[in-house]
Design an enzyme around this catalytic site. Structure first.
Site, PDB file in Angstrom:
ATOM      1  N   ASP A   8     -10.435   0.993   8.635  1.00 43.57           N
ATOM      2  CA  ASP A   8      -9.544   2.051   9.090  1.00 43.57           C
ATOM      3  C   ASP A   8      -9.354   3.033   7.931  1.00 43.57           C
ATOM      4  O   ASP A   8     -10.052   2.963   6.909  1.00 43.57           O
ATOM      5  CB  ASP A   8      -8.231   1.482   9.655  1.00 43.57           C
ATOM      6  CG  ASP A   8      -7.337   0.837   8.597  1.00 43.57           C
ATOM      7  OD1 ASP A   8      -7.705   0.817   7.404  1.00 43.57           O
ATOM      8  OD2 ASP A   8      -6.248   0.348   8.965  1.00 43.57           O
ATOM      9  N   CYS A  65      -9.108  -3.288   6.235  1.00 42.78           N
ATOM     10  CA  CYS A  65      -7.959  -2.400   6.448  1.00 42.78           C
ATOM     11  C   CYS A  65      -7.098  -2.494   5.187  1.00 42.78           C
ATOM     12  O   CYS A  65      -7.575  -2.954   4.146  1.00 42.78           O
ATOM     13  CB  CYS A  65      -7.193  -2.741   7.725  1.00 42.78           C
ATOM     14  SG  CYS A  65      -6.502  -4.406   7.796  1.00 42.78           S
ATOM     15  N   THR A  67      -4.515  -4.371   4.290  1.00 42.75           N
ATOM     16  CA  THR A  67      -4.332  -5.748   3.835  1.00 42.75           C
ATOM     17  C   THR A  67      -5.423  -6.697   4.318  1.00 42.75           C
ATOM     18  O   THR A  67      -5.521  -7.823   3.813  1.00 42.75           O
ATOM     19  CB  THR A  67      -3.005  -6.312   4.376  1.00 42.75           C
ATOM     20  OG1 THR A  67      -3.072  -6.257   5.817  1.00 42.75           O
ATOM     21  CG2 THR A  67      -1.809  -5.496   3.876  1.00 42.75           C
ATOM     22  N   GLY A  68      -6.154  -6.308   5.336  1.00 45.42           N
ATOM     23  CA  GLY A  68      -7.095  -7.209   6.008  1.00 45.42           C
ATOM     24  C   GLY A  68      -6.425  -8.025   7.100  1.00 45.42           C
ATOM     25  O   GLY A  68      -7.113  -8.677   7.899  1.00 45.42           O
ATOM     26  N   GLY A  70      -4.363  -7.059   9.734  1.00 47.05           N
ATOM     27  CA  GLY A  70      -4.508  -6.521  11.101  1.00 47.05           C
ATOM     28  C   GLY A  70      -5.915  -6.716  11.624  1.00 47.05           C
ATOM     29  O   GLY A  70      -6.113  -7.117  12.785  1.00 47.05           O
ATOM     30  N   HIS A  98     -16.688 -23.983   5.089  1.00 48.54           N
ATOM     31  CA  HIS A  98     -15.894 -24.805   6.013  1.00 48.54           C
ATOM     32  C   HIS A  98     -15.758 -24.180   7.392  1.00 48.54           C
ATOM     33  O   HIS A  98     -15.666 -24.904   8.390  1.00 48.54           O
ATOM     34  CB  HIS A  98     -14.477 -25.017   5.461  1.00 48.54           C
ATOM     35  CG  HIS A  98     -14.415 -25.960   4.307  1.00 48.54           C
ATOM     36  ND1 HIS A  98     -13.378 -26.861   4.134  1.00 48.54           N
ATOM     37  CD2 HIS A  98     -15.256 -26.171   3.270  1.00 48.54           C
ATOM     38  CE1 HIS A  98     -13.581 -27.576   3.035  1.00 48.54           C
ATOM     39  NE2 HIS A  98     -14.717 -27.166   2.481  1.00 48.54           N
ATOM     40  N   HIS A 132     -18.401 -29.923   8.940  1.00 50.11           N
ATOM     41  CA  HIS A 132     -17.218 -29.264   9.497  1.00 50.11           C
ATOM     42  C   HIS A 132     -17.415 -28.802  10.937  1.00 50.11           C
ATOM     43  O   HIS A 132     -16.524 -28.182  11.515  1.00 50.11           O
ATOM     44  CB  HIS A 132     -16.820 -28.058   8.633  1.00 50.11           C
ATOM     45  CG  HIS A 132     -16.434 -28.437   7.241  1.00 50.11           C
ATOM     46  ND1 HIS A 132     -15.230 -29.051   6.946  1.00 50.11           N
ATOM     47  CD2 HIS A 132     -17.101 -28.322   6.061  1.00 50.11           C
ATOM     48  CE1 HIS A 132     -15.174 -29.289   5.646  1.00 50.11           C
ATOM     49  NE2 HIS A 132     -16.289 -28.867   5.088  1.00 50.11           N
TER      50      HIS A 132
HETATM   51  C1  RB5 Z   1      -2.514   0.989   8.185  1.00 49.50           C
HETATM   52  O1  RB5 Z   1      -1.551   1.773   7.551  1.00 49.50           O
HETATM   53  C2  RB5 Z   1      -2.285  -0.477   7.864  1.00 49.50           C
HETATM   54  O2  RB5 Z   1      -1.248  -0.966   8.613  1.00 49.50           O
HETATM   55  C3  RB5 Z   1      -3.563  -1.253   8.111  1.00 49.50           C
HETATM   56  O3  RB5 Z   1      -4.580  -0.757   7.310  1.00 49.50           O
HETATM   57  C4  RB5 Z   1      -3.531  -2.749   7.837  1.00 49.50           C
HETATM   58  O4  RB5 Z   1      -3.065  -3.027   6.547  1.00 49.50           O
HETATM   59  C5  RB5 Z   1      -2.900  -3.584   8.862  1.00 49.50           C
HETATM   60  O5  RB5 Z   1      -2.914  -4.810   8.826  1.00 49.50           O
END
Ligand code: RB5
Length: 163
Positions: A8, A65, A67-68, A70, A98, A132
């Site tokens: 994203d 994204c 944090t990864g 979402g 695993h 596994h």
């Molecule tokens: C977008 O701002 C942010 O929410 C998305 O990139 C991600 O971190 C969601 O998990």
């Protein structure tokens, strides 16, 4: 290997670095995601890449994204997808060894590019350990149960290996 790589708006630079890195190592890469200055919602990208992996159109996917989180939540809604959010070389290796993760998720706001690229390489080059397999079969059993329709009175299919 054929891979789909998507991000994203929160991870465009890291997506581009991953795509360049994979192409430089001989992989065929399909890139998805917004250009700089535009935004895109991670569920749309995770769903598209998840379906490409699940259908066999590509072998594996990488989703990035902020944090990864979402991306991993969304990709795991696609039956057949085992998306793993990793933060370091240990989790990248274990996701392959695993969990036989067919999608790797990364946090573009959390990982520096050199570590992220090292995680991608670790995941690609670590073999799955067949011992596994029954846990993966358990995941598939959950998917079949959900596809049949959740029965509040029902219980999961019994494991043939109780231990
Ligand atoms: C977008 O701002 C942010 O929410 C998305 O990139 C991600 O971190 C969601 O998990």
């Amino acid at each position: 290997m054929r891979l789909a790589v998507a991000s994203d708006h929160a991870a465009i630079e890291l997506r581009q670095a991953v795509v360049s890195h994979l192409r430089a190592h001989g992989h065929t890469v399909e890139e998805r995601g917004p250009d700089a200055g535009t935004s895109a919602d991670y569920p749309d990208l995770a769903g598209a890449v998840g379906c490409e992996v699940a259908s066999g159109e590509v072998d594996r996917g990488v989703l990035i994204c902020g944090t990864g989180i979402g991306m991993s939540i969304a990709a795991n809604k696609v039956p057949g997808i085992r998306a793993a959010l990793v933060h370091d070389l240990t989790t990248a290796a274990l996701a392959a060894e695993h969990n036989d993760a067919n999608v790797l998720c990364l946090g573009g706001r959390l990982l520096a590019a050199p570590l992220a690229l090292a995680c991608v390489d670790m995941w690609l080059h670590t073999p799955f350990e067949a011992r596994h397999q029954r846990r993966l079969d358990g995941i598939s059993a959950i998917e079949r149960q959900v596809q049949r329709g959740l029965d509040p009175e029902g219980s999961p299919e019994p494991s043939s290996h109780p231990a």
